[in-house]
Design a protein around this motif. Structure first.
Motif, short mmCIF file in Angstrom:
data_model
loop_
_atom_site.label_atom_id
_atom_site.label_comp_id
_atom_site.label_asym_id
_atom_site.label_seq_id
_atom_site.Cartn_x
_atom_site.Cartn_y
_atom_site.Cartn_z
N ASN A 310 4.61 25.79 46.49
CA ASN A 310 6.00 25.84 46.98
C ASN A 310 6.17 26.16 48.46
O ASN A 310 7.28 26.36 48.93
N LEU A 311 5.09 26.25 49.23
CA LEU A 311 5.14 26.44 50.69
C LEU A 311 5.96 27.67 51.08
O LEU A 311 6.85 27.62 51.92
N GLN A 312 5.64 28.80 50.47
CA GLN A 312 6.35 30.03 50.80
C GLN A 312 5.92 30.54 52.17
O GLN A 312 4.82 30.26 52.64
N ALA A 332 4.82 21.12 43.84
CA ALA A 332 6.00 21.90 44.24
C ALA A 332 7.06 21.87 43.16
O ALA A 332 7.41 20.81 42.65
N GLU A 334 9.81 24.02 43.88
CA GLU A 334 10.93 24.35 44.73
C GLU A 334 10.46 24.36 46.18
O GLU A 334 9.26 24.31 46.46
N LEU A 335 11.38 24.42 47.10
CA LEU A 335 11.05 24.52 48.52
C LEU A 335 11.93 25.61 49.12
O LEU A 335 13.14 25.65 48.86
N VAL A 339 12.37 25.87 55.18
CA VAL A 339 11.06 25.24 55.36
C VAL A 339 11.08 24.15 56.44
O VAL A 339 10.09 23.94 57.13
N ILE A 351 8.67 13.92 49.64
CA ILE A 351 8.46 15.02 48.69
C ILE A 351 8.40 14.46 47.26
O ILE A 351 8.67 15.19 46.29
N ASN A 354 6.75 15.38 42.68
CA ASN A 354 6.67 16.80 42.38
C ASN A 354 7.51 17.12 41.14
O ASN A 354 7.86 16.22 40.38
N ILE A 356 10.46 19.09 41.36
CA ILE A 356 11.62 19.77 41.93
C ILE A 356 12.87 19.42 41.11
O ILE A 356 13.14 18.26 40.83
N LEU A 359 17.69 22.05 44.85
CA LEU A 359 17.46 22.72 46.12
C LEU A 359 18.79 23.16 46.70
O LEU A 359 19.85 22.69 46.29
#
Length: 473
Positions: A310-312, A332, A334-335, A339, A351, A354, A356, A359
């Motif tokens: 999730n690229l935290q 992922a 969520e994002l 970001v 994206i 994934n 997701i 958002l």
């Protein structure tokens, strides 16, 4: 007994074939048979077809030299060796293509009289070795392609006399090691491909004489490590390809590179010092962003098919010059909201693929220059998807790609993108789609889709078998 002299010009050699059989002498090869091959019967406008030359044949190509022909391409031909007198018959020849012609061997003096030859394409043949000094005579050769042969080793004199070569391809052979001086005479070498061999290591100093090297392809070998020190003397190097090797940890240290290609390497950690502009890292095992102190210079970053999650922590904050970013199939769900806060120049964002569900719509506020947005193959909530299309994608006339998900697996489509409605109507909020329940639902949906695809394939296979049995009956 009369003594015959083998002259240099085709019109003189042809006199041998008009002698009575009892007076003909064996050609220098000892085992071959003398025969005539009038290329004008097989060639038109530089294209030659259905030419057959055996390994033991000693061939006379023409009655006289054929001037003005600068390019020859052989198609649908079986040529075990290049005829000795080819360059006497075609004294102006600059480009020779004998690809996929079953070429097996070189014979000295193979390139005598080939001083006008500029490009030689011998890919996808059966060559197993390159004899010492075989290219003597081809002094002006600039392009040499030997990919797709069966070369296992190269010596220091394999390319002797090739001082003008700028492009050399040895891809898809069986090379296991390289002699230290194999490329030392190629001071003008610009592009070199060693991809698709069996190389495990390269000797230090291998490229010390190739100061003009610009593009190097080492992909699909057996390297487990790579040392930037190998290329310390190449200030013009712009592209490095090490894809398809098993290199789990990689550190690159160059002053400047335009492109680094390191996909399909099982990479788990990457550090890049110096300036790099394009990074292709797809299909690796990265769980964290690559460490690039000068990330502000990166314009293209492909991280697709990596388990990044999730690229935290806003890991893209240093990548302020990105034009293209690929985050497809990165696990992922969520994002984080900020970001893309620093990506005001971004033109392409992917994206897709994934899980997701929803958002915060404000996540896209900074993407002022976006032109292409790929977000299909997710588990979108239909209400949020309608908001995304109307307030962002359509309003800014951004190009996107439709889904291919089967209709029976989805609740609805919004402009061709598959989506699902929430089962609990009271929880229909665009910002609340990141709950644990939503993530579990996404996983279940993906499993159902995968199972259905398998069943469909098996059904189709059985149906085809039944049709074949019906036809036989």
């Amino acid at each position: 007994m009369a003594m015959l002299v083998w002259p240099l010009f085709g019109w003189m050699v042809v006199q041998l074939v008009v002698l009575p059989q009892s007076h003909q002498l064996a050609p220098p090869s000892g085992n071959g048979q003398l025969r005539r091959l009038w290329l004008q019967d097989h060639c038109s406008a530089g294209i030659c077809t259905n030419v057959e030359i055996g390994r033991s044949d000693y061939v006379i190509l023409s009655q006289a030299p054929i001037a003005g022909t600068t390019m020859l391409t052989f198609l649908n031909s079986s040529i075990a060796k290049i005829p000795h007198l080819l360059f006497d018959t075609f004294p102006d020849l600059q480009v020779l293509r004998m690809e996929n012609c079953s070429l097996e061997t070189f014979e000295k003096p193979q390139f005598e009289g080939a001083s006008n030859l500029m490009a030689l394409y011998l890919g996808h043949n059966r060559l197993k070795d390159i004899p010492k000094n075989i290219f003597l005579g081809a002094d002006n050769l600039a392009t040499l392609h030997l990919q797709g042969n069966q070369l296992k080793q190269l010596g220091n004199h394999s390319f002797h006399a090739l001082k003008e070569v700028k492009e050399l391809s040895l891809a898809d052979n069986q090379l296991e090691e390289l002699a230290l001086g194999v490329f030392s005479g190629m001071r003008k070498l610009v592009e070199l491909s060693l991809a698709g061999n069996r190389l495990q290591a390269l000797p230090r100093g291998l490229f010390d004489r190739n100061l003009n090297l610009t593009k190097l392809n080492l992909g699909r070998n057996l390297f487990s490590a790579f040392e930037s020190e190998l290329l310390r003397l190449q200030p013009r190097l712009t592209q490095l390809d090490i894809s398809g090797n098993i290199v789990q940890e990689l550190t690159l240290n160059f002053t400047s590179l335009d492109t680094v290609i390191a996909h399909s390497c099982d990479l788990r950690r990457l550090t890049v010092y110096g300036i790099v502009r394009e990074l292709d890292l797809h299909n690796n095992s990265l769980r964290e962003m690559p460490h690039i102190p000068l990330a502000a210079n990166v314009s293209s970053l492909d991280l697709s098919q990596n388990p990044l999650g999730n690229l935290q922590g806003n890991p893209l904050r240093r990548f302020t010059s990105l034009l293209r970013l690929n985050l497809s199939t990165t696990n992922a769900h969520e994002l984080p909201e900020g970001v893309f806060k620093k990506q005001s120049h971004l033109q392409m964002l992917d994206i897709s693929g994934n899980s997701i569900y929803s958002l915060k719509i404000t996540i896209f506020d900074s993407l002022k220059a976006l032109q292409y947005f790929y977000f299909q193959q997710n588990n979108w909530n239909c209400d949020f998807l309608q908001l995304l299309m109307s307030s962002f994608v359509k309003r800014k006339d951004i190009s996107f790609m439709e889904d291919v998900t089967a209709p029976e697996l989805v609740d609805d489509y919004v402009d061709g993108i598959a989506c699902w409605y929430e089962s609990d109507k009271q929880s229909k909020k665009c910002d609340s789609g990141n709950s644990d329940a939503a993530m579990e639902l996404s996983v279940v949906r993906n499993e159902i889709k995968a199972f259905t695809e398998v069943v469909e394939k098996k059904f189709i296979k059985v149906y085809r078998m039944l049709e074949e049995m019906k036809m036989k009956l």
